[in-house]
Design a protein around this motif. Structure first.
Motif, short mmCIF file in Angstrom:
data_model
loop_
_atom_site.label_atom_id
_atom_site.label_comp_id
_atom_site.label_asym_id
_atom_site.label_seq_id
_atom_site.Cartn_x
_atom_site.Cartn_y
_atom_site.Cartn_z
N ALA A 42 36.60 -84.42 -29.17
CA ALA A 42 37.11 -84.56 -30.32
C ALA A 42 38.68 -84.75 -30.33
CB ALA A 42 36.86 -83.28 -31.06
N VAL A 43 39.48 -83.86 -29.56
CA VAL A 43 40.80 -84.11 -29.32
C VAL A 43 41.03 -85.80 -29.16
CG1 VAL A 43 42.76 -83.71 -28.24
CG2 VAL A 43 41.29 -81.75 -29.04
N GLU A 44 40.38 -86.27 -28.25
CA GLU A 44 40.51 -87.73 -27.73
C GLU A 44 40.64 -88.84 -28.79
OE1 GLU A 44 42.24 -88.38 -25.09
OE2 GLU A 44 41.87 -90.37 -24.17
N LEU A 45 39.42 -88.38 -29.73
CA LEU A 45 39.27 -89.26 -30.86
C LEU A 45 40.28 -88.98 -31.87
CD1 LEU A 45 35.21 -88.48 -31.16
CD2 LEU A 45 36.35 -90.57 -30.74
N VAL A 46 40.78 -87.89 -32.13
CA VAL A 46 41.92 -87.70 -33.08
C VAL A 46 43.29 -88.52 -32.29
CG1 VAL A 46 43.55 -86.09 -33.99
CG2 VAL A 46 41.21 -85.64 -34.21
N LEU A 83 48.95 -81.44 -31.59
CA LEU A 83 47.96 -81.90 -31.03
C LEU A 83 47.67 -81.29 -29.70
CD1 LEU A 83 45.22 -83.33 -31.54
CD2 LEU A 83 46.30 -85.55 -30.87
N LEU A 84 48.88 -81.37 -29.14
CA LEU A 84 48.70 -80.77 -27.58
C LEU A 84 48.32 -79.27 -27.71
CD1 LEU A 84 49.78 -81.89 -24.77
CD2 LEU A 84 50.06 -83.37 -26.55
N ALA A 85 48.99 -78.59 -28.43
CA ALA A 85 48.59 -77.24 -28.86
C ALA A 85 47.05 -76.90 -29.06
CB ALA A 85 49.61 -76.35 -29.71
N CYS A 86 46.53 -77.89 -30.00
CA CYS A 86 45.19 -77.86 -30.20
C CYS A 86 44.34 -78.36 -28.86
CB CYS A 86 45.08 -78.87 -31.37
SG CYS A 86 43.24 -78.95 -31.75
N SER A 87 45.18 -79.33 -28.01
CA SER A 87 44.17 -79.56 -27.05
C SER A 87 44.15 -78.33 -25.94
CB SER A 87 45.05 -80.63 -26.23
OG SER A 87 45.07 -81.81 -27.02
N THR A 88 45.26 -77.48 -25.79
CA THR A 88 45.12 -76.59 -24.86
C THR A 88 44.28 -75.05 -25.40
OG1 THR A 88 47.29 -75.67 -25.68
CG2 THR A 88 47.16 -77.20 -23.59
N SER A 89 43.93 -75.15 -26.75
CA SER A 89 43.54 -73.86 -27.23
C SER A 89 42.02 -74.18 -27.63
CB SER A 89 44.14 -73.13 -28.19
OG SER A 89 44.62 -74.13 -29.49
N ILE A 90 41.84 -75.49 -28.13
CA ILE A 90 40.43 -75.72 -29.06
C ILE A 90 39.25 -75.42 -27.94
CG2 ILE A 90 40.29 -78.17 -28.45
CD1 ILE A 90 38.94 -78.65 -31.33
N GLY A 91 39.26 -75.72 -26.85
CA GLY A 91 38.05 -75.48 -25.91
C GLY A 91 37.80 -74.22 -25.73
N ALA A 92 39.10 -73.07 -25.55
CA ALA A 92 38.87 -71.74 -25.56
C ALA A 92 38.16 -71.38 -27.03
CB ALA A 92 40.30 -71.11 -25.23
N LEU A 93 38.64 -71.71 -28.11
CA LEU A 93 38.03 -71.55 -29.38
C LEU A 93 36.58 -71.79 -29.29
CD1 LEU A 93 39.34 -70.37 -31.88
CD2 LEU A 93 39.77 -72.59 -32.70
N HIS A 94 36.32 -73.01 -29.22
CA HIS A 94 34.74 -73.64 -29.17
C HIS A 94 34.02 -72.58 -28.35
CE1 HIS A 94 32.24 -76.59 -30.05
NE2 HIS A 94 31.79 -76.79 -28.93
N VAL A 95 34.47 -72.05 -27.12
CA VAL A 95 33.37 -71.48 -26.15
C VAL A 95 33.50 -69.91 -26.56
CG1 VAL A 95 33.31 -73.15 -24.53
CG2 VAL A 95 35.02 -71.39 -24.34
N GLY A 96 34.36 -69.54 -27.64
CA GLY A 96 34.30 -68.10 -28.05
C GLY A 96 35.35 -67.17 -27.22
N ALA A 97 36.48 -67.67 -26.64
CA ALA A 97 37.44 -67.10 -26.02
C ALA A 97 38.07 -65.85 -27.14
CB ALA A 97 38.50 -67.54 -25.36
N PRO A 98 38.54 -64.62 -26.55
CA PRO A 98 39.31 -63.72 -27.62
C PRO A 98 40.40 -64.37 -28.33
CG PRO A 98 39.00 -62.79 -25.37
CD PRO A 98 38.79 -64.30 -25.29
N ARG A 99 40.83 -64.05 -29.48
CA ARG A 99 41.79 -64.60 -30.50
C ARG A 99 43.18 -64.69 -29.83
NH1 ARG A 99 43.97 -62.50 -36.44
NH2 ARG A 99 45.95 -62.28 -35.33
#
Lengths: 337, 337
Positions: A81-85, A186-202
């Protein structure tokens, strides 16, 4: 400067390409053809081409997810998703800037026409959400919302960047804010979205976001320096192109607002009606250096990179993962392009 | 022809506008300004303007959701999402076609420049998903996926439409397929996404989708007829603009492939290198009529409308809702614009 590719980049390319090809395969043949060319998978005539980008963002997504979550491998859709954006923004950026070359190849709009490139960009933006929503595991809503927020920032930054070209009074703070929106988001999204997607703590997600945000700024500052002094053979862009387009990148705005004699002369050159000559372009680059702005930008880049690294041990206790992320961050900032 | 606005349109505008304004309020001020102008909420200088579009699609979303689900009112985010996608496509279409006027006002790109209009379109596409994912009730994933699929169709149709301008051998089937992708897909999404969002059964969603698909084709055929014989005072577009741009709309392709003498003459005019004169444009329109293609298109429009109506009683037993949807469908097809 290192030039060997970190293993994480190759691994990310291998993991994400099938997902990208699958989702791009949903498009109609015309739009798909433009996207496949843009991604470097095909040549202008549709024949296969082994190329492709460096997968920096997918690698950041996968490494950061794996660093903090045992099921980090499930972050592949987020990486796609990030690569597409990112590629949506490249397609539209090349249109907006009229750039004719990217990754040492003619830009998509020069090959397929402006309308087809515009629509291909639109398509990639749509697919970015779709690839997340199609994923059967992970928190698609949370990750898609994070991605949408990053897209808003990206657009705000692109708008500001274009706006700056017509303004003589851009401050360094405004310029840093623009860089933050255009690149760091988008870099900050890249380093956090994966953790968010797999349910890491906030809190973990927030630390990783902060890591990516600092890294993103360092990344943009390197880009700005390469836009002035990068080797066109390496960068794939014409020499001094940022000055030619009267871009207001960070080192340029730092010089313009430096209060130095060199900064004053740069402002004089930037104020000219007619296009700058080659000699004037070289002089302008020299004024940025003489104003101390090359040095300041290099120093600021190091400060941001150091700040980025400090966030990692607070996000995870996984020493091996920290090492991989650190290596990748260093590679990104030390790159020649 | 009726010209009084069905109550459903006013109700939809009232229900959806606050949601639209809220989500557009998330954008940076520059991008937001372009969007607010495009939506008719402000004038070029930013001062308030009461205007706005007719909210056809939001009305279809809300009515169809209410027809089949007791909690149909929860479909407001879906109605907003469809309206955002529609307006994303208008902003980019106007850029692609170089159209200078829309809804009797200068198009956004003529006021704010091409880059700003392009970015505003991008922003609306991003917000379309975001408004669904932000909604606290309803099946956001299902409805967002349906929307993404409609966006893909829309892009495919726009690509085909542009491609047709450069091709002399477009068949009627290809042309109808293009119209289906360009217009029907989003209409079919409009009449089904609300039901999907509030959790209506699959078969119901499919019936509503089929209703919207037929209605969408009728809608496009009316649009094609208005593009040839609509009153510019009413349509807000220059007379004969479709012929001037050598568009391959359904009645035009029907005439070109009719095997009649009039069709042959139209092909001759369309084959000319130089721009057509006013007299030639009028002659071309007359050839479409003489080839029997105005009549065929009108008849096909009626057939599609009748087919649309047949799906409704199979979707819902709610007689009042069927009546409202029927009234709205008739209004859409009988409109002068």
């Amino acid at each position: 400067m290192t030039s060997t590719l970190p293993a994480a980049l190759t691994a990310a390319r291998t993991a994400v390409d099938p997902e990208l090809r699958k989702v791009i395969g949903k498009l109609d043949p015309d739009t798909r053809g433009v996207c496949e060319y843009h991604f470097g998978w095909t040549n202008a005539d549709g024949s296969p081409n082994g190329g492709g980008g460096k997968a920096l963002r997918p690698a950041l997504v996968l490494l950061s997810a794996q660093a903090v979550a045992p099921n980090g491998a499930q972050a592949v859709p987020a990486a796609a998703a990030v690569e597409l954006v990112h590629n949506f923004s490249l397609l539209h950026d090349d249109l907006l800037d009229g750039d004719t070359s990217r990754r040492h190849r003619p830009t998509a709009w020069t090959v397929f026409g402006r309308p087809a490139a515009l629509l291909a960009g639109d398509a990639l933006l749509g697919l970015a959400t779709e690839v997340l929503l199609d994923s059967t595991s992970g928190d698609a809503i949370a990750s898609a919302r994070a991605l949408c927020a990053a897209v808003r920032s990206l657009i705000a930054g692109q708008n500001a960047d274009l706006d700056f070209e017509h303004r003589a009074d851009v401050t360094l703070d405004e310029c840093l804010h623009m860089a933050d929106e255009k690149t760091s988001a988008l870099l900050a999204c890249s380093t956090s979205i994966g953790a968010l997607h797999v349910g890491a703590p906030r809190e973990t997600v927030e630390r990783l976001h902060a890591f990516g945000s600092e890294l993103g700024m360092a990344f943009q500052l390197v880009d700005d320096l390469l836009g002035l002094w990068g080797d066109p053979e390496v960068t794939g862009k014409p020499v001094l192109s940022d000055l030619r387009a009267r871009k207001k990148t960070v080192p340029i705005v730092h010089a313009l607002t430096s209060g130095t004699e060199a900064g004053r002369r740069l402002g004089e050159l930037y104020g000219k009606e007619e296009p700058l000559t080659e000699a004037e372009l070289r002089e302008a680059a020299d004024m940025v250096r003489r104003a101390g702005s090359q040095q300041w930008t290099q120093d600021e880049c190091e400060r941001r990179l150091a700040a980025a690294h400090q966030h990692l041990p607070r996000a995870t206790g996984n020493a091996e993962a920290i090492e991989s992320l650190t290596e990748l961050a260093e590679f990104i900032v030390r790159r020649q392009r």
